[in-house]
Design a protein around this motif. Structure first.
Motif, short mmCIF file in Angstrom:
data_model
loop_
_atom_site.label_atom_id
_atom_site.label_comp_id
_atom_site.label_asym_id
_atom_site.label_seq_id
_atom_site.Cartn_x
_atom_site.Cartn_y
_atom_site.Cartn_z
N TYR A 118 15.94 71.97 24.46
CA TYR A 118 15.30 71.95 25.78
C TYR A 118 16.02 72.86 26.77
CZ TYR A 118 14.42 70.51 30.55
OH TYR A 118 14.14 70.53 31.90
N SER A 119 15.25 73.49 27.61
CA SER A 119 15.79 74.29 28.72
C SER A 119 14.75 74.32 29.83
CB SER A 119 16.11 75.72 28.28
OG SER A 119 16.41 76.53 29.41
N PRO A 120 15.18 74.26 31.09
CA PRO A 120 14.22 74.45 32.19
C PRO A 120 13.62 75.85 32.20
CG PRO A 120 16.49 74.35 33.00
CD PRO A 120 16.54 73.97 31.56
N ALA A 121 14.15 76.75 31.35
CA ALA A 121 13.54 78.07 31.20
C ALA A 121 12.23 78.00 30.42
CB ALA A 121 14.50 79.02 30.47
N TYR A 122 11.93 76.82 29.83
CA TYR A 122 10.69 76.63 29.09
C TYR A 122 9.70 75.72 29.82
CZ TYR A 122 13.70 78.26 25.24
OH TYR A 122 14.57 78.97 24.45
N HIS A 123 10.18 74.61 30.32
CA HIS A 123 9.29 73.59 30.90
C HIS A 123 9.78 73.20 32.28
CE1 HIS A 123 6.87 69.97 31.29
NE2 HIS A 123 7.97 69.27 31.52
N PRO A 124 8.83 73.12 33.25
CA PRO A 124 7.40 73.42 33.12
C PRO A 124 7.09 74.88 33.45
CG PRO A 124 7.84 72.42 35.25
CD PRO A 124 9.16 72.48 34.53
N PHE A 125 5.92 75.33 33.13
CA PHE A 125 5.30 76.60 33.53
C PHE A 125 5.92 77.84 32.90
CE2 PHE A 125 4.43 80.12 36.60
CZ PHE A 125 3.06 80.16 36.43
N LYS A 126 7.25 77.91 32.80
CA LYS A 126 7.87 79.14 32.32
C LYS A 126 7.67 79.37 30.83
CE LYS A 126 11.47 79.15 35.90
NZ LYS A 126 11.07 77.89 36.57
N TRP A 127 7.08 78.39 30.13
CA TRP A 127 6.77 78.54 28.70
C TRP A 127 5.86 79.74 28.43
CZ3 TRP A 127 1.58 78.38 27.91
CH2 TRP A 127 0.80 77.68 28.85
N HIS A 128 5.11 80.18 29.43
CA HIS A 128 4.18 81.30 29.24
C HIS A 128 4.87 82.54 28.66
CE1 HIS A 128 0.49 79.84 31.22
NE2 HIS A 128 1.28 79.20 32.07
N GLY A 129 6.12 82.75 29.02
CA GLY A 129 6.80 83.98 28.64
C GLY A 129 7.54 83.95 27.32
N TRP A 130 7.39 82.86 26.54
CA TRP A 130 8.09 82.73 25.26
C TRP A 130 7.08 82.57 24.13
CZ3 TRP A 130 13.02 83.90 25.76
CH2 TRP A 130 13.63 83.70 26.99
N TRP A 131 7.20 83.41 23.10
CA TRP A 131 6.23 83.40 22.01
C TRP A 131 6.16 82.04 21.31
CZ3 TRP A 131 3.08 87.03 22.78
CH2 TRP A 131 3.44 88.35 23.06
N ASN A 132 7.22 81.28 21.32
CA ASN A 132 7.22 79.98 20.66
C ASN A 132 6.18 79.04 21.26
OD1 ASN A 132 8.42 78.58 18.50
ND2 ASN A 132 9.68 77.38 19.88
N PHE A 133 5.94 79.19 22.56
CA PHE A 133 5.04 78.28 23.27
C PHE A 133 3.83 78.98 23.89
CE2 PHE A 133 9.40 76.42 24.05
CZ PHE A 133 9.30 75.46 23.04
N GLY A 134 4.04 80.18 24.39
CA GLY A 134 3.00 80.85 25.16
C GLY A 134 2.48 82.11 24.52
#
Length: 490
Positions: free
Chosen positions: A233-249
Motif C-alpha cells: 500500500y502507498s498513498p501514491a496509489y489510493h485514492p485517485f492516483k492509481w490512474h498513473g500506474w499500469w497495475n491499476f490504471g
C-alpha cells in the motif's frame, strides 16, 4: 410445461389482461423470480447494487437511483471511509467490502450492478455479475486490457444482459448532431482526426514509491489489489492516483480516450484499427540519462492509430492522440482566435474532411463545423434532445435502467448509446494505444548481448479479429492480463 414456465412465456400485456379482473380493488406485486428476466410488474422497481462508491461511483449510483425511481439494495467498497458519503445517502442498503460476498448473499435480489472501481477490477466484477444474469453499467474504460473488453462484449451478448459503459457523452444529443452533419456530407471524406487532453492531472511518470506506509484501518488492501500484481500500500496509489500506474490504471488515454475518441468513432462508424505507433515523453532524474519507469504511465504521449475505410467514411483514416497537455495546431479553416475543443483548448476532438473541419469538446459538447466556404455551423438549440437529456449526465444512467426493465430484446436496449457491442470495440481501440505506449521501451538484445534495439518504437501492425500484433510478438504480452492468485473472469 410447468406453471412457472407458462408465466415466463406470456407477454406483459397478456399477463395484465388475464389478471386485471382478479386484481381489481387490490394492489399486487408479482415476485421477480416468477416473472423471469425482462418481465416485471409495472409496480416493480429495479434493485440496484454498486461496487466502488467513492467519487465517480457516488454519482453513478445516485443518477441511476433517479430520486427513488429505483431501489438501492447493496453497496460495496474496499474502503469504507471513502464510501461513507454513499453509505450515508442510502442507509437501507446492505454494506460490503467484497463484491463476491455481496453477489453470493444477495444475487437473487439484485437486478443490475454498477461498477465504478479502478480500471484493473472492472472486468472481474462485471463478468461475475454477467454470468449471474445481472445487467451491468461499467465505468470507462470498460476494461484494463483488450482481451477483457472482447470477453465482456461476448459475455453480455451470450447471457442477454443489458450493458452500458460510463462514457456519458455518448448520450449527449450533440453526438447525434455530428452524425447528422457527417451523413449529409457537410465536411466530406475524413482522412485525419486529432484528439487531445490535458490529462494526466495526477502524478505520472514518477519513480515507484518505496517508503513503507501504514494501511488505513478502513481499507482492505488485499481486496483493492485484487487481480493485479501485489504491491504494498502507498498513498501514491489510493485514492485517485492509481490512474498513473499500469497495475491499476490506464493512464491519460484510458481516462479520457473513451470520452474524446467516442465522437469520431461514432461519426465515422469505426471498428478495429489496423496499426498503431507512438512516442512518449521522457523523464530525466539525472543529466543525459532518461529514466524508464515500466510500472508507471509516461508524463505525456502521442499515439497514431490507423483505420480502414468504412461504409460511412470511404477512406482510410489516421487518428492522432495527444496527452500531457500537448494538442494539435489550428487547421487553416479555424480562425486564429477560436479555441480548439474546450474554451481553454485543454480537451477536444477534430475531424478534418476535404470540405471542412468538425470539432467538439469533451463528451461531444459544443460541436462546430468550419467550411471551406467560410461558413460556420453550430448546433441548433434543442436539436436531438430526448426525455433523458435533461437528466444528469444526459440521462445515460436512467436510459440504462429503463432498458434493463424493458429487457434485452427491447427497443429501449437497442436505443442505448454505449452498449458493450459499441463500447467494447471503442475500449479495445483505446487500450491498443496503451499497448503501443507500454511496448515503446521494450528492448531486444543483439546476438552477442552487447547492443540492443527498441522494436516497440516502430509501427505495430494489428490483427483486430485475432487480437494480435503481427510484427512484434513481445507487444502481445499486454493484450491479455494475467491475474494474481485465484482471481479470474467468470
Amino acid at each position: 410445461m410447468s406453471t412457472e414456465n407458462k408465466l415466463k412465456d406470456v407477454t406483459r400485456r397478456d399477463f395484465l389482461q388475464k389478471t386485471t379482473a382478479a386484481a381489481i380493488g387490490s394492489f399486487f406485486i408479482v415476485p421477480r423470480h416468477v416473472l423471469g428476466k425482462g418481465f416485471r410488474a409495472p409496480s416493480d422497481k429495479m434493485n440496484l447494487a454498486a461496487v466502488g462508491i467513492g467519487s465517480k461511483g457516488f454519482s453513478d449510483i445516485t443518477n441511476a437511483w433517479n430520486k427513488g425511481a429505483e431501489n438501492v439494495v447493496a453497496l460495496c467498497d474496499v474502503d469504507w471511509a471513502y464510501g461513507k458519503k454513499c453509505f450515508d445517502k442510502f442507509p437501507d442498503a446492505k454494506k460490503y467490502k467484497d463484491f463476491r460476498v455481496m453477489l453470493d448473499e444477495m444475487g437473487k435480489d439484485i437486478d443490475g450492478l454498477i461498477v465504478s472501481t479502478p480500471d484493473h477490477t472492472h472486468a472481474v466484477i462485471a463478468s461475475a455479475a454477467i454470468s449471474r444474469g445481472k445487467h451491468v453499467y461499467v465505468q470507462k474504460p470498460m476494461t484494463h486490457s483488450i482481451n477483457e473488453a472482447r470477453y465482456l462484449t461476448e459475455a453480455a451478448r451470450k447471457h442477454k444482459v443489458v450493458s452500458q459503459m460510463g462514457n456519458q457523452g455518448a448520450s449527449n444529443p450533440a453526438q447525434q448532431q455530428m452524425v447528422e452533419w457527417f451523413k449529409k456530407g457537410v465536411i466530406g471524406t475524413v482522412k485525419e482526426v486529432d484528439v487531445w487532453t490535458n490529462r494526466p492531472i495526477w502524478p505520472q511518470g514518477i519513480p515507484v514509491p518505496t517508503q513503507k506506509s501504514e494501511v488505513p484501518s478502513t481499507l482492505d488492501w488485499d481486496l483493492y489489489v485484487g487481480p493485479a500484481d501485489w504491491v504494498d500500500y502507498s498513498p501514491a496509489y489510493h485514492p485517485f492516483k492509481w490512474h498513473g500506474w499500469w497495475n491499476f490504471g490506464t493512464g491519460a488515454l484510458g481516462d479520457m480516450g473513451c470520452h474524446l475518441i467516442d465522437s469520431p468513432f461514432r461519426v465515422l462508424g469505426l471498428g478495429y484499427p489496423t496499426e498503431v505507433e507512438c512516442s512518449v515523453g521522457a523523464v530525466f532524474l539525472k543529466d543525459w540519462t532518461p529514466e524508464y519507469i515500466p510500472e508507471g504511465c509516461p508524463p505525456s504521449s502521442r499515439v497514431q492509430i490507423k483505420f480502414p475505410a468504412t461504409k460511412i467514411n470511404k477512406s482510410e483514416m489516421t487518428m492522432t492522440w495527444h496527452d500531457g497537455g500537448l494538442r494539435p495546431f489550428h487547421p487553416d479553416l479555424i480562425p486564429a482566435d477560436d479555441a480548439l475543443g474546450e474554451p481553454d483548448s485543454s480537451n477536444g476532438a477534430m475531424l478534418i474532411g476535404d470540405k471542412g473541419v468538425m470539432m467538439c469538446a469533451t463528451y461531444g459538447k459544443d460541436p462546430k463545423v468550419y467550411l471551406k466556404s467560410g461558413e460556420k455551423l453550430t448546433m441548433p438549440k434543442g436539436a436531438f434532445e430526448t426525455k433523458y437529456t435533461s437528466l444528469p449526465e444526459f440521462g445515460h444512467h436512467v436510459a440504462w435502467t429503463d432498458a434493463c426493465k424493458a429487457g434485452f430484446d427491447s427497443k429501449e436496449h437497442k436505443a442505448l448509446t454505449s452498449t458493450f457491442d459499441y463500447s467494447g470495440p471503442l475500449t479495445e481501440t483505446v487500450i491498443m494505444g496503451n499497448l503501443a505506449i507500454r511496448s515503446y521501451n521494450l528492448r531486444k538484445a543483439s546476438a552477442d548481448g552487447k547492443n540492443f534495439t527498441f522494436p516497440g518504437r516502430k509501427k505495430l501492425l494489428w490483427d483486430g479479429k485475432s487480437m494480435k500484433v503481427t510484427n512484434f510478438d513481445e507487444a502481445n504480452q499486454y493484450v491479455t492480463r494475467k491475474y494474481r492468485g485465484d482471481w479470474k473472469l467468470s
